[in-house]
Design an enzyme around this catalytic site. Structure first.
Site, PDB file in Angstrom:
ATOM      1  N   TRP A   1      33.960  37.186  46.136  1.00  0.00           N
ATOM      2  CA  TRP A   1      34.220  37.408  47.018  1.00  0.00           C
ATOM      3  C   TRP A   1      36.277  37.768  46.052  1.00  0.00           C
ATOM      4  O   TRP A   1      36.647  37.377  45.089  1.00  0.00           O
ATOM      5  CB  TRP A   1      35.701  36.109  47.785  1.00  0.00           C
ATOM      6  CG  TRP A   1      34.729  36.442  49.236  1.00  0.00           C
ATOM      7  CD1 TRP A   1      33.478  36.359  49.542  1.00  0.00           C
ATOM      8  CD2 TRP A   1      35.030  34.680  50.057  1.00  0.00           C
ATOM      9  NE1 TRP A   1      32.957  36.049  50.746  1.00  0.00           N
ATOM     10  CE2 TRP A   1      33.731  35.203  51.344  1.00  0.00           C
ATOM     11  CE3 TRP A   1      35.994  34.532  50.488  1.00  0.00           C
ATOM     12  CZ2 TRP A   1      33.643  34.555  52.813  1.00  0.00           C
ATOM     13  CZ3 TRP A   1      36.116  33.254  50.886  1.00  0.00           C
ATOM     14  CH2 TRP A   1      34.771  32.990  52.309  1.00  0.00           C
TER      15      TRP A   1
ATOM     16  N   VAL B   1      39.994  39.639  44.749  1.00  0.00           N
ATOM     17  CA  VAL B   1      41.085  40.794  45.098  1.00  0.00           C
ATOM     18  C   VAL B   1      40.761  41.715  44.189  1.00  0.00           C
ATOM     19  O   VAL B   1      40.720  41.597  42.781  1.00  0.00           O
ATOM     20  CB  VAL B   1      42.082  40.147  45.342  1.00  0.00           C
ATOM     21  CG1 VAL B   1      43.357  40.393  45.556  1.00  0.00           C
ATOM     22  CG2 VAL B   1      42.543  38.505  45.822  1.00  0.00           C
TER      23      VAL B   1
ATOM     24  N   ARG C   1      42.656  45.622  44.554  1.00  0.00           N
ATOM     25  CA  ARG C   1      43.964  46.593  45.091  1.00  0.00           C
ATOM     26  C   ARG C   1      42.890  48.028  45.949  1.00  0.00           C
ATOM     27  O   ARG C   1      42.169  48.505  44.983  1.00  0.00           O
ATOM     28  CB  ARG C   1      44.809  47.705  44.709  1.00  0.00           C
ATOM     29  CG  ARG C   1      44.503  48.524  43.570  1.00  0.00           C
ATOM     30  CD  ARG C   1      45.129  48.466  42.579  1.00  0.00           C
ATOM     31  NE  ARG C   1      45.575  50.516  42.080  1.00  0.00           N
ATOM     32  CZ  ARG C   1      46.250  50.277  41.055  1.00  0.00           C
ATOM     33  NH1 ARG C   1      47.324  49.599  39.914  1.00  0.00           N
ATOM     34  NH2 ARG C   1      46.115  51.522  40.517  1.00  0.00           N
TER      35      ARG C   1
ATOM     36  N   GLN D   1      34.846  42.552  36.284  1.00  0.00           N
ATOM     37  CA  GLN D   1      35.109  41.627  37.248  1.00  0.00           C
ATOM     38  C   GLN D   1      33.275  41.688  37.970  1.00  0.00           C
ATOM     39  O   GLN D   1      32.577  42.775  37.971  1.00  0.00           O
ATOM     40  CB  GLN D   1      36.049  42.698  37.745  1.00  0.00           C
ATOM     41  CG  GLN D   1      37.299  42.880  37.432  1.00  0.00           C
ATOM     42  CD  GLN D   1      38.451  41.498  37.411  1.00  0.00           C
ATOM     43  OE1 GLN D   1      37.587  40.518  36.659  1.00  0.00           O
ATOM     44  NE2 GLN D   1      39.400  41.397  37.623  1.00  0.00           N
ATOM     45  N   HIS D   2      33.632  40.373  38.320  1.00  0.00           N
ATOM     46  CA  HIS D   2      32.177  40.525  39.363  1.00  0.00           C
ATOM     47  C   HIS D   2      31.673  41.412  40.069  1.00  0.00           C
ATOM     48  O   HIS D   2      30.972  41.939  40.617  1.00  0.00           O
ATOM     49  CB  HIS D   2      32.164  39.133  39.945  1.00  0.00           C
ATOM     50  CG  HIS D   2      32.555  37.772  39.299  1.00  0.00           C
ATOM     51  ND1 HIS D   2      32.775  36.640  39.317  1.00  0.00           N
ATOM     52  CD2 HIS D   2      31.938  38.031  38.067  1.00  0.00           C
ATOM     53  CE1 HIS D   2      32.935  35.666  38.399  1.00  0.00           C
ATOM     54  NE2 HIS D   2      32.977  36.185  37.437  1.00  0.00           N
TER      55      HIS D   2
ATOM     56  N   GLU E   1      52.167  47.631  38.901  1.00  0.00           N
ATOM     57  CA  GLU E   1      51.703  46.854  38.977  1.00  0.00           C
ATOM     58  C   GLU E   1      52.064  45.830  38.285  1.00  0.00           C
ATOM     59  O   GLU E   1      53.804  46.091  37.915  1.00  0.00           O
ATOM     60  CB  GLU E   1      50.835  47.765  37.782  1.00  0.00           C
ATOM     61  CG  GLU E   1      49.703  48.970  38.060  1.00  0.00           C
ATOM     62  CD  GLU E   1      49.171  49.293  37.513  1.00  0.00           C
ATOM     63  OE1 GLU E   1      47.864  48.355  36.665  1.00  0.00           O
ATOM     64  OE2 GLU E   1      48.499  50.724  36.834  1.00  0.00           O
TER      65      GLU E   1
END
Ligand SMILES: Cc1cc2nc3c(=O)[nH]c(=O)nc-3n(C[C@H](O)[C@H](O)[C@H](O)COP(=O)(O)O)c2cc1C
Ligand SMILES: [Mn+2]
Length: 491
Positions: free
Chosen positions: A168, A170, A172, A189-190, A280
């Site tokens: 899971w 986060v 955009r 990132q994962h 950002e």
């Protein structure tokens, strides 16, 4: 669920914010085209209540937006109340209390989610040709944005092909057309790692996005836990009960049963489209966007009268600082402590836009270790910089533990008065950098380099001064008497 737990149910969390006076229901019709963004930005910048937009230009009746879901609060003693509420903690919790709570759960047994047969997240359903993301109130958040963002405070759900790792996270997502989104899935990132696993098999990545997620789940999805660690089990450990999930309609993944809105589909292995620019987390908007992967939406489900939460990224404080920064702080604190370093606390000052992390060093433990500054700096660099969490923050500041690092004023004072201009800066030019920050050259952005630094604000070992202040310069008894008499003096 007659009394849903606000940390596990966004709707209950919202009710709690309204009851606490930390959210305001706006009845007036507001335009998702820039007006939602402008109001939310002002709320962040003035620490005003979270705006709940109940009437939106062009939206279906009942569809709502919540801005600033984890903004700072002006309520007395409740500055971090909205963040604490994500975890079911008292609204008066301090950053240290929040961090220790997050760290404790990292050492607890994971509590995996439980699958329930149905949930409010599937009260309304659109599948296949019936999918039309334009039915949702998708806001244009800043005038410099290259598109309208649906996913600014939601998490992606993906799973490794062998089913062992559920991620899971986060990130955009921007509206591309009625049935597709576009957004980053960085290889560091994962979600990017799992996408790579599916791509190697020549397949797209089954995917879901959860909007209006259980607040504790959203925060855990912004936490740089190590690879192969399932965020869903961490949320269970954190809240003390399993997250209730339902099976998606189309792709076999599981999503929180209480979610406001769920998108189901797949993340393309090969297709990309222009995305951004967007205001950002570092506080700037760049003039150009980039090509990013495309997400295909094959089903949308939503609660009755759904609430879309939005983060309007930019100048601090917004959720990239209050949530991402807090979760980075907890992860880094645990990593450094577990490695045996004499770290008292870690804190990404919200004001520094998640671009620096301050570490307070336990003076007694450091003295017992007998380390020189250089040894301490190198030990921090060795543990932090190659790690998943360390990748995210380019600058580290070390201070002694007389400084409350959650108070930026004290950090500024330490920086100004304790950092030696000639010898207090250590640079690690080869450490992997996060390719987002504005000072990088285009070449550094392309190669994800740029390096990292450690700024040493530790007092000299033979420093004999004391702090000249209310707390430092008077006997304890006198301090107490002054506090007791404060109103009597006429204040
Ligand atoms: C509001 C918000 C927006 C974020 N946007 C992004 C993003 O667009 N891309 C990204 O890589 N990380 C983004 N993050 C940070 C990631 O959620 C965070 O690094 C997390 O650790 C990623 O999950 P993973 O560690 O499982 O890969 C955002 C965090 C928050 C709170
Ligand atoms: Mn992860």
């Amino acid at each position: 669920m007659s009394h849903p737990d606000p940390s596990l149910d966004f709707r209950a969390f919202l009710d709690e914010l309204l009851a606490a006076g930390d959210a305001v229901a706006i009845e007036q019709t507001v335009d998702p085209h820039l007006e939602v963004g402008a109001i939310t930005r002002r709320a962040y910048e003035t620490h005003a209540q979270a705006p709940l937009f109940t009437s939106l230009t062009g939206a279906e009746p009942g569809f709502r937006i919540l801005g600033a879901p984890a903004g700072l609060s002006s309520l007395p003693g409740e500055r971090h109340g909205r963040i604490a509420a994500h975890f079911g903690l008292a609204r008066t919790s301090t950053p240290r209390e929040i961090l220790e709570h997050l760290v404790r759960a990292m050492h607890a047994e994971p509590v995996p989610p439980v699958v329930v047969p149905s949930g409010p997240s599937q009260q309304n359903v659109a599948v296949g040709d019936a999918v039309d993301l334009e039915r949702l109130p998708v806001p244009l958040l800043h005038q410099e944005d290259g598109g309208r963002y649906l996913g600014t405070y939601g998490f992606h759900v993906v799973q490794s092909p062998d089913g062992a790792w559920t991620s899971w996270s986060v990130a955009r997502t921007m509206l591309h057309d009625r049935r597709t989104l576009v957004g980053p899935a960085m290889p560091q990132q994962h979600i990017g790692m799992i996408r790579q696993m599916w791509s190697e098999r020549g397949e797209h990545t089954p995917w879901a996005m959860v909007l209006g997620a259980p607040p504790a789940a959203l925060a855990a999805s912004a936490m740089p836990l190590p690879e192969q660690v399932n965020e869903d089990g961490y949320v269970g450990a954190l809240t003390g009960r399993p997250v209730e999930v339902v099976r998606t309609l189309t792709n076999g993944l599981h999503v929180p049963a209480s979610a406001e809105i769920v998108l189901e589909g797949y993340l393309s292995s090969d297709e990309s489209a222009p995305e951004g620019p967007m205001g950002e987390y570092h506080g700037y908007a760049f003039p150009e966007g980039k090509h990013q992967p495309v997400f295909h939406v094959e089903a949308v489900t939503w609660r009755d009268a759904p609430v879309l939460p939005v983060c309007v990224a930019g100048l601090p404080p917004e959720e990239n600082h209050t949530v991402w920064g807090t979760m980075i702080s907890a992860s880094a604190l645990d990593l450094l402590r577990t490695a045996g370093l004499p770290v008292d606390l870690a804190w990404c000052s919200y004001e520094a836009a998640t671009c620096w992390i301050v570490l307070s060093i336990d003076r007694a433990r450091r003295a017992a270790l007998g380390w020189t500054r250089r040894q301490l700096v190198d030990a921090v660099a060795e543990v932090l910089f190659p790690s998943h969490v360390g990748w995210m923050v380019p600058k580290v500041i070390l201070v002694d533990d007389d400084i409350d690092i959650t108070d930026v004023n004290q950090v500024v004072w330490a920086l100004a008065t304790r950092n030696h201009p000639a010898t207090g800066q250590y640079v690690f030019p080869d450490a992997p950098g996060i390719p987002m920050v504005p000072y990088l050259t285009p070449e550094e952005v392309r190669t994800a380099t740029g390096g990292k630094s450690v700024t040493d604000c530790l007092l000299p070992e033979d420093f004999r001064g004391t702090t000249a202040s209310f707390r430092g310069s008077y006997p304890q008894r006198l301090q107490e008497q002054v506090l007791a008499d404060w109103h009597r003096y006429g204040y």
